[in-house]
Motif scaffolding. Structure first.
Motif, PDB file in Angstrom:
ATOM      1  N   VAL A  70     -67.413 -12.244 -25.020  1.00  0.00           N
ATOM      2  CA  VAL A  70     -66.113 -12.210 -24.349  1.00  0.00           C
ATOM      3  C   VAL A  70     -65.526 -13.614 -24.279  1.00  0.00           C
ATOM      4  CG1 VAL A  70     -64.885 -11.576 -22.233  1.00  0.00           C
ATOM      5  CG2 VAL A  70     -66.792 -10.166 -23.032  1.00  0.00           C
ATOM      6  N   SER A  71     -66.350 -14.613 -24.049  1.00  0.00           N
ATOM      7  CA  SER A  71     -65.875 -16.001 -24.030  1.00  0.00           C
ATOM      8  C   SER A  71     -65.251 -16.372 -25.367  1.00  0.00           C
ATOM      9  CB  SER A  71     -67.033 -16.954 -23.713  1.00  0.00           C
ATOM     10  OG  SER A  71     -67.509 -16.775 -22.403  1.00  0.00           O
ATOM     11  N   ALA A  72     -65.939 -16.044 -26.444  1.00  0.00           N
ATOM     12  CA  ALA A  72     -65.412 -16.365 -27.777  1.00  0.00           C
ATOM     13  C   ALA A  72     -64.092 -15.642 -28.023  1.00  0.00           C
ATOM     14  CB  ALA A  72     -66.436 -15.991 -28.846  1.00  0.00           C
ATOM     15  N   ALA A  73     -64.005 -14.401 -27.580  1.00  0.00           N
ATOM     16  CA  ALA A  73     -62.766 -13.660 -27.739  1.00  0.00           C
ATOM     17  C   ALA A  73     -61.649 -14.274 -26.903  1.00  0.00           C
ATOM     18  CB  ALA A  73     -62.979 -12.198 -27.356  1.00  0.00           C
ATOM     19  N   CYS A  74     -61.990 -14.795 -25.718  1.00  0.00           N
ATOM     20  CA  CYS A  74     -60.995 -15.470 -24.881  1.00  0.00           C
ATOM     21  C   CYS A  74     -60.462 -16.723 -25.577  1.00  0.00           C
ATOM     22  CB  CYS A  74     -61.606 -15.850 -23.531  1.00  0.00           C
ATOM     23  SG  CYS A  74     -61.787 -14.483 -22.369  1.00  0.00           S
ATOM     24  N   VAL A  75     -61.351 -17.491 -26.168  1.00  0.00           N
ATOM     25  CA  VAL A  75     -60.913 -18.694 -26.875  1.00  0.00           C
ATOM     26  C   VAL A  75     -59.986 -18.314 -28.029  1.00  0.00           C
ATOM     27  CG1 VAL A  75     -61.682 -20.642 -28.295  1.00  0.00           C
ATOM     28  CG2 VAL A  75     -62.918 -20.051 -26.194  1.00  0.00           C
ATOM     29  N   ALA A  76     -60.377 -17.287 -28.778  1.00  0.00           N
ATOM     30  CA  ALA A  76     -59.562 -16.866 -29.922  1.00  0.00           C
ATOM     31  C   ALA A  76     -58.194 -16.365 -29.485  1.00  0.00           C
ATOM     32  CB  ALA A  76     -60.299 -15.779 -30.701  1.00  0.00           C
ATOM     33  N   ALA A  77     -58.121 -15.692 -28.361  1.00  0.00           N
ATOM     34  CA  ALA A  77     -56.866 -15.074 -27.933  1.00  0.00           C
ATOM     35  C   ALA A  77     -55.986 -15.989 -27.102  1.00  0.00           C
ATOM     36  CB  ALA A  77     -57.166 -13.803 -27.145  1.00  0.00           C
ATOM     37  N   PHE A  78     -56.586 -16.895 -26.305  1.00  0.00           N
ATOM     38  CA  PHE A  78     -55.807 -17.600 -25.293  1.00  0.00           C
ATOM     39  C   PHE A  78     -55.795 -19.124 -25.425  1.00  0.00           C
ATOM     40  CE2 PHE A  78     -57.544 -13.714 -23.163  1.00  0.00           C
ATOM     41  CZ  PHE A  78     -56.353 -13.007 -23.097  1.00  0.00           C
ATOM     42  N   ALA A 133     -74.447 -11.686 -13.605  1.00  0.00           N
ATOM     43  CA  ALA A 133     -75.444 -10.637 -13.824  1.00  0.00           C
ATOM     44  C   ALA A 133     -76.633 -11.160 -14.618  1.00  0.00           C
ATOM     45  CB  ALA A 133     -74.802  -9.455 -14.541  1.00  0.00           C
ATOM     46  N   ALA A 134     -76.372 -11.974 -15.632  1.00  0.00           N
ATOM     47  CA  ALA A 134     -77.474 -12.544 -16.424  1.00  0.00           C
ATOM     48  C   ALA A 134     -78.394 -13.375 -15.537  1.00  0.00           C
ATOM     49  CB  ALA A 134     -76.905 -13.385 -17.558  1.00  0.00           C
ATOM     50  N   PHE A 135     -77.812 -14.144 -14.619  1.00  0.00           N
ATOM     51  CA  PHE A 135     -78.617 -14.960 -13.695  1.00  0.00           C
ATOM     52  C   PHE A 135     -79.496 -14.068 -12.820  1.00  0.00           C
ATOM     53  CE2 PHE A 135     -79.500 -17.059  -9.717  1.00  0.00           C
ATOM     54  CZ  PHE A 135     -79.770 -18.375 -10.071  1.00  0.00           C
ATOM     55  N   VAL A 136     -78.915 -13.009 -12.281  1.00  0.00           N
ATOM     56  CA  VAL A 136     -79.662 -12.126 -11.383  1.00  0.00           C
ATOM     57  C   VAL A 136     -80.797 -11.426 -12.136  1.00  0.00           C
ATOM     58  CG1 VAL A 136     -79.501 -10.064  -9.924  1.00  0.00           C
ATOM     59  CG2 VAL A 136     -77.698 -11.802  -9.835  1.00  0.00           C
ATOM     60  N   GLU A 137     -80.522 -10.908 -13.306  1.00  0.00           N
ATOM     61  CA  GLU A 137     -81.563 -10.226 -14.085  1.00  0.00           C
ATOM     62  C   GLU A 137     -82.706 -11.180 -14.397  1.00  0.00           C
ATOM     63  OE1 GLU A 137     -81.534  -7.107 -14.445  1.00  0.00           O
ATOM     64  OE2 GLU A 137     -79.580  -6.298 -15.051  1.00  0.00           O
ATOM     65  N   LEU A 138     -82.375 -12.395 -14.781  1.00  0.00           N
ATOM     66  CA  LEU A 138     -83.419 -13.373 -15.104  1.00  0.00           C
ATOM     67  C   LEU A 138     -84.227 -13.724 -13.861  1.00  0.00           C
ATOM     68  CD1 LEU A 138     -84.510 -14.968 -17.508  1.00  0.00           C
ATOM     69  CD2 LEU A 138     -82.994 -16.851 -16.852  1.00  0.00           C
ATOM     70  N   ALA A 139     -83.575 -13.786 -12.718  1.00  0.00           N
ATOM     71  CA  ALA A 139     -84.284 -14.073 -11.475  1.00  0.00           C
ATOM     72  C   ALA A 139     -85.331 -13.018 -11.167  1.00  0.00           C
ATOM     73  CB  ALA A 139     -83.289 -14.176 -10.320  1.00  0.00           C
ATOM     74  N   PHE A 140     -85.075 -11.787 -11.589  1.00  0.00           N
ATOM     75  CA  PHE A 140     -86.037 -10.708 -11.385  1.00  0.00           C
ATOM     76  C   PHE A 140     -87.006 -10.562 -12.563  1.00  0.00           C
ATOM     77  CE2 PHE A 140     -83.062  -9.231  -8.099  1.00  0.00           C
ATOM     78  CZ  PHE A 140     -83.956  -8.811  -7.124  1.00  0.00           C
ATOM     79  N   GLY A 141     -86.920 -11.429 -13.528  1.00  0.00           N
ATOM     80  CA  GLY A 141     -87.808 -11.355 -14.686  1.00  0.00           C
ATOM     81  C   GLY A 141     -87.401 -10.320 -15.706  1.00  0.00           C
ATOM     82  N   GLU A 142     -86.185  -9.800 -15.597  1.00  0.00           N
ATOM     83  CA  GLU A 142     -85.684  -8.808 -16.553  1.00  0.00           C
ATOM     84  C   GLU A 142     -85.042  -9.543 -17.737  1.00  0.00           C
ATOM     85  OE1 GLU A 142     -86.265  -5.752 -16.420  1.00  0.00           O
ATOM     86  OE2 GLU A 142     -86.679  -5.229 -14.339  1.00  0.00           O
ATOM     87  N   THR A 143     -85.885 -10.110 -18.590  1.00  0.00           N
ATOM     88  CA  THR A 143     -85.387 -11.002 -19.641  1.00  0.00           C
ATOM     89  C   THR A 143     -84.521 -10.271 -20.663  1.00  0.00           C
ATOM     90  OG1 THR A 143     -87.484 -10.687 -20.812  1.00  0.00           O
ATOM     91  CG2 THR A 143     -87.288 -12.629 -19.403  1.00  0.00           C
ATOM     92  N   ASN A 144     -84.862  -9.034 -20.990  1.00  0.00           N
ATOM     93  CA  ASN A 144     -84.062  -8.304 -21.982  1.00  0.00           C
ATOM     94  C   ASN A 144     -82.665  -8.000 -21.442  1.00  0.00           C
ATOM     95  OD1 ASN A 144     -86.140  -8.315 -23.835  1.00  0.00           O
ATOM     96  ND2 ASN A 144     -86.919  -6.303 -23.239  1.00  0.00           N
ATOM     97  N   LEU A 145     -82.610  -7.548 -20.185  1.00  0.00           N
ATOM     98  CA  LEU A 145     -81.304  -7.256 -19.595  1.00  0.00           C
ATOM     99  C   LEU A 145     -80.508  -8.539 -19.367  1.00  0.00           C
ATOM    100  CD1 LEU A 145     -82.356  -4.452 -17.113  1.00  0.00           C
ATOM    101  CD2 LEU A 145     -80.814  -4.201 -19.059  1.00  0.00           C
ATOM    102  N   ALA A 146     -81.197  -9.616 -18.986  1.00  0.00           N
ATOM    103  CA  ALA A 146     -80.501 -10.896 -18.831  1.00  0.00           C
ATOM    104  C   ALA A 146     -79.877 -11.323 -20.157  1.00  0.00           C
ATOM    105  CB  ALA A 146     -81.467 -11.964 -18.320  1.00  0.00           C
ATOM    106  N   ALA A 147     -80.625 -11.152 -21.232  1.00  0.00           N
ATOM    107  CA  ALA A 147     -80.110 -11.508 -22.555  1.00  0.00           C
ATOM    108  C   ALA A 147     -78.923 -10.621 -22.933  1.00  0.00           C
ATOM    109  CB  ALA A 147     -81.217 -11.386 -23.594  1.00  0.00           C
ATOM    110  N   HIS A 148     -78.993  -9.352 -22.555  1.00  0.00           N
ATOM    111  CA  HIS A 148     -77.884  -8.438 -22.858  1.00  0.00           C
ATOM    112  C   HIS A 148     -76.593  -8.928 -22.225  1.00  0.00           C
ATOM    113  CE1 HIS A 148     -75.532  -4.758 -23.174  1.00  0.00           C
ATOM    114  NE2 HIS A 148     -75.359  -4.795 -21.856  1.00  0.00           N
ATOM    115  N   TRP A 149     -76.627  -9.260 -20.926  1.00  0.00           N
ATOM    116  CA  TRP A 149     -75.416  -9.705 -20.254  1.00  0.00           C
ATOM    117  C   TRP A 149     -74.980 -11.077 -20.741  1.00  0.00           C
ATOM    118  CZ3 TRP A 149     -73.599  -5.500 -18.775  1.00  0.00           C
ATOM    119  CH2 TRP A 149     -74.317  -4.555 -18.053  1.00  0.00           C
ATOM    120  N   ALA A 150     -75.948 -11.938 -21.060  1.00  0.00           N
ATOM    121  CA  ALA A 150     -75.595 -13.269 -21.546  1.00  0.00           C
ATOM    122  C   ALA A 150     -74.907 -13.197 -22.909  1.00  0.00           C
ATOM    123  CB  ALA A 150     -76.845 -14.138 -21.624  1.00  0.00           C
TER     124      ALA A 150
END
Length: 822
Positions: free
Chosen positions: A613-621, A590-607
């Motif tokens: 979530v990645s950090a939480a995955c590392v902590a948990a698994f 989603a971050a890639f798609v938003e950035l492709a459309f120039g939606e930098t704020n939304l891209a940053a939100h998903w990124a």
């Protein structure tokens, strides 16, 4: 009226007619907009009509209705739009010219458009056989529950052919019915059929049976207050897809025959049955069209090896034989006494089980033409005949092949001769799972699942420049979105399922589309749905930011060590690393798609969310002692799946990523990916420059070839239900994008990145289609790590060639290389 030509004349020449029919395409519509609220297309001016007294399929009742209208040819072409509910076959002067409508669902109903040239002066008849199979047909054939027909003609033909304006008549056809599944184990592909006297396309009642039609939904009336009719009007959209083709074939060979009819499951074919005299007779019918006469009071069955996997309508022409009974069965493979299939090309000691059988009952008429209401599939056919007091003559036998008209534009040749056959079964498997929509498999389900379909779309990106079926699939999933934001797991279908993990796969499709095809209006129309789906998934985040207790079927792979339903450990109810890492994959998409459309704020939100979530995955698994990502928070089981998704996303830092990749290669206790999820495994191998591992893992596909398979399996071992499953075709994608290394560099293939990974191959020649033209390679590799040859780019496309970490510019045209000292 001229007599009916066979179904095999569809879109082709026929001795009874000289006109030419061409499919044309109306402008695509990517959103609902004013559909049914205002007239947005010419088809909105026509009415939906039906035969009075006929509603829809219910109980065992499946209505077949023949609509007809005579007219006089006018100067110029005949152009029209046509649709029906549920299915139709349109006939002009007895010749089938169109089938449809293309798959949709009650909220998005499709019509097709055609132009007829060369219509001779004088009177003609346009007829449309409309039928509704309901719950007795394949579940991908959706319906609003009312049999209806619509046609909108242009110009001088408008007043005489457009439904609601012209005086159409209709009659019900009584000769064809559905008869249950028999011993077929198919899940949602419909039932067997029975036809009395002749097939439904050749069934023409007398003039007295035809009555004037009635209107069930009038033309669209503009509503300036924004109101839509509460019911009645089908929301019409022009198809973006070409028609499937219909090509008559009589491939392979009859292998054996016995003087039996429906003998039961414990009677097997033997090698000696190849000498039965009927084998030669039916071979002459198949190969030369030589008529076969079966004497009165005869029982006969024959087994026919088509030589390859086909999806086709059975077509049989008979004369005489009143009281005879014919059964035509289709099976993917034959079974031995232990229920094993083993060599798919063998018949000795085998029987035809779990077949889809259509029954034809001649009434003695000459040149009766039998077929089925829906196509059948498999490699093997069994033809059974039982005659009564009269002999039966068979004058024509054909399997009218049908599928989406895709032939690969890609090629890959190399010094490993086994890869030619591997590619052949992958291509055939993909083709037989492409019709009016992508399908997981043709024999058992005929369903479009986002996880399967994403893999199919990626393959199409790599081997074809045709994006139309991909746009349809992405768009229809979006149109079928649940109120809570989730994508339906199988769609379109009467029997729909829910899956959170497959909703994540749909989001990943949008990144794939942006990379290959850019940020067009179609993709822009998907942005709201993408955000809705990710917000729906976020609802299931726990206090640690990980998704837990996801709704629906969180399918990941048919792993023997996992549960019966293909859920990852703790994925059905609980906290799953594999589910959460796929969630990260979707967020990064989603971050890639938003950035492709120039939606930098939304891209940053998903990124940012992806990183959390990645950090939480590392902590948990993450298991530091083993250097692996565990499947569960208990860290008691591990899989290739978790390592792959962690490595394909930005979940792990470089040091952990290296340890996880080494563990992926060396750790023997990991649950292994099977056919479907090996797509992500191969992506991981190739991301880390290990094409040699990918090529070695193709041993599974090499084994397919050895066992006589013509298409890839759904899964190995006890899970090997389907002999034709499109998700197993993904080696085509990895050969083009991994070994040949052709990938988009930027949005919409703005540039190309060619990063070959020979993986031990001495040479290869490849052709890879892109939206900007074909990329050609002819490269040789030396044992000391050098490469020489050429890369040819199409006009307007530039890029880089990557070898041993260095980039070399590529320009349109010929790019010779000699990096033998590198």
């Amino acid at each position: 009226m001229k007599r009916l030509c066979l179904l095999s004349a569809l879109f082709g020449a026929c001795a009874a007619s000289a006109f030419e029919v061409t499919q044309v395409f109306r402008p695509e519509r990517f959103d609902r907009g004013n559909t049914t609220m205002r007239r947005v297309q010419a088809a909105d001016e026509a009415a939906w009509v039906t035969l009075p007294g006929v509603a829809g399929a219910h109980g065992s009742y499946t209505p077949f209705v023949r609509f007809r209208r005579t007219f006089t040819a006018q100067p110029g072409p005949l152009a029209f739009d046509v649709s029906a509910d549920e299915r139709f076959v349109l006939l002009l002067d007895g010749r089938p010219v169109a089938r449809g409508p293309h798959h949709g669902f009650p909220g998005k109903w499709y019509y097709e458009s055609y132009r007829v040239d060369g219509l001779e002066p004088g009177e003609h008849e346009l007829a449309c056989v409309v039928y509704m199979l309901g719950a007795h047909g394949p579940s991908c054939n959706r319906s609003r529950g009312q049999l209806a027909f619509l046609l909108k003609a242009e110009g001088a033909y408008d007043a005489v052919l457009t439904t609601g304006r012209a005086s159409w008549t209709a009659a019900e056809l009584k000769g064809t019915r559905m008869t249950g599944k028999g011993d077929s184990e198919a899940f949602s592909t419909g039932e067997q059929s029975e036809a009395k006297g002749t097939g439904f396309l050749d069934d023409v009642p007398g003039a007295s049976a035809f009555r004037p039609v009635s209107v069930v939904a009038g033309p669209v009336v503009d509503n300036e207050y924004g109101g839509r009719p509460p019911s009645g009007r089908w929301p019409l959209y022009p198809t973006e897809r070409p028609d499937p083709f219909y090509v008559p074939r009589a491939p392979g060979a009859f292998k054996a025959a016995q003087n039996r009819f429906a003998p039961g499951p414990d009677v097997f074919y033997a090698a000696s049955d190849a000498a039965h005299p009927s084998v030669a007779a039916f071979e002459a019918l198949r190969a030369k069209g030589t008529a076969v006469t079966v004497p009165a009071h005869t029982e006969l069955r024959l087994v026919w090896d088509l030589g390859n996997y086909f999806c086709a309508y059975p077509e049989l022409e008979t004369s005489g034989g009143a009281g005879a009974r014919i059964r035509w069965g289709w099976a993917e493979s034959l079974y031995d006494g232990a229920g094993r299939r083993a060599d798919r090309g063998a018949f000795d000691g085998k029987r035809c089980l779990h077949a889809m059988r259509d029954t034809f009952l001649p009434d003695g008429r000459a040149k009766a033409v039998f077929t089925s209401p829906w196509w059948r599939c498999g490699r093997w056919c069994e033809l059974e005949v039982k005659t009564g007091d009269a002999p039966l003559t068979l004058t024509r036998l054909a399997a009218v092949e049908t599928r989406y008209p895709m032939e690969p534009e890609a090629s890959f040749a190399c010094d490993d001769p086994t890869l030619k056959d591997v590619q052949a079964i992958c291509v055939r498997g993909l083709q037989n799972c492409m019709h009016e929509m992508y399908m997981d498999c043709p024999f058992f389900e005929q369903q479009m699942y986002p996880g399967d379909t994403r893999v199919q779309m990626l393959i199409m990106n790599a081997i074809s420049s045709d994006v139309r079926l991909t746009r349809f699939g992405i768009g229809l999933f979006d149109a079928g979105r649940r109120a809570d934001g989730m994508i339906p797991m199988n769609f379109p279908s009467f029997y729909t399922q829910d899956s959170s993990t497959y909703s994540m796969c749909w989001v990943a499709m949008l990144r794939d589309y942006a990379r290959w095809h850019g940020t067009d209006r179609f993709l822009r129309a998907r942005l709201a749905g993408m955000r809705h789906t990710l917000s729906a998934l976020a609802y299931y985040e726990n206090a640690q930011g990980l998704v837990e207790d996801l709704p629906g079927w969180s399918f990941q792979d048919w792993v023997p060590e996992w549960d019966t339903w293909g859920n990852a450990p703790d994925g059905r109810r609980g906290l799953s690393a594999v589910n959460n890492l796929l969630y990260v994959y979707a967020l990064e998409s989603a971050a890639f798609v938003e950035l492709a459309f120039g939606e930098t704020n939304l891209a940053a939100h998903w990124a940012v969310k992806a990183r959390r979530v990645s950090a939480a995955c590392v902590a948990a698994f993450w298991d530091e002692s083993r250097g692996l990502v565990a499947d569960t928070a208990k860290k008691d089981v591990f899989s290739e799946h978790a390592q792959c998704l962690a490595l394909l996303t930005d979940t792990l830092d470089p040091a952990r990523a290296q340890r996880a990749f080494e563990g992926l290669l060396k750790e023997k206790s990991l649950a292994r990916t099977t056919v479907y999820f090996s797509h992500y495994l191969f992506d991981t191998y190739l991301k880390f420059g290990r094409a040699d591992l990918f090529l070695k893992r193709l041993d599974l596909w090499r084994d397919y070839v050895k066992t006589g398979l013509k298409t890839p399996l759904e899964a190995p071992g006890v899970r090997a239900r389907s002999d034709c499953h499109a998700w197993g075709a993904h080696p085509l994608y990895h050969l083009q994008t991994g070994v040949a290394g052709v990938q988009p560099d930027g949005v919409g293939f703005a540039k190309v990145r060619v990063a070959p990974q020979p993986g031990g191959l001495a040479w290869y020649r490849s052709t890879t289609p892109t939206p900007r033209g074909q990329v050609l390679q002819n490269l040789k590799f030396s044992s000391d790590g050098g490469v020489r040859g050429a890369v040819v780019l199409p006009d307007g496309l530039s890029g880089v060639f990557v070898w041993k970490g260095r980039e070399y510019p590529l320009v349109p045209g010929d790019n010779p290389f000699d990096l033998s000292n590198e």
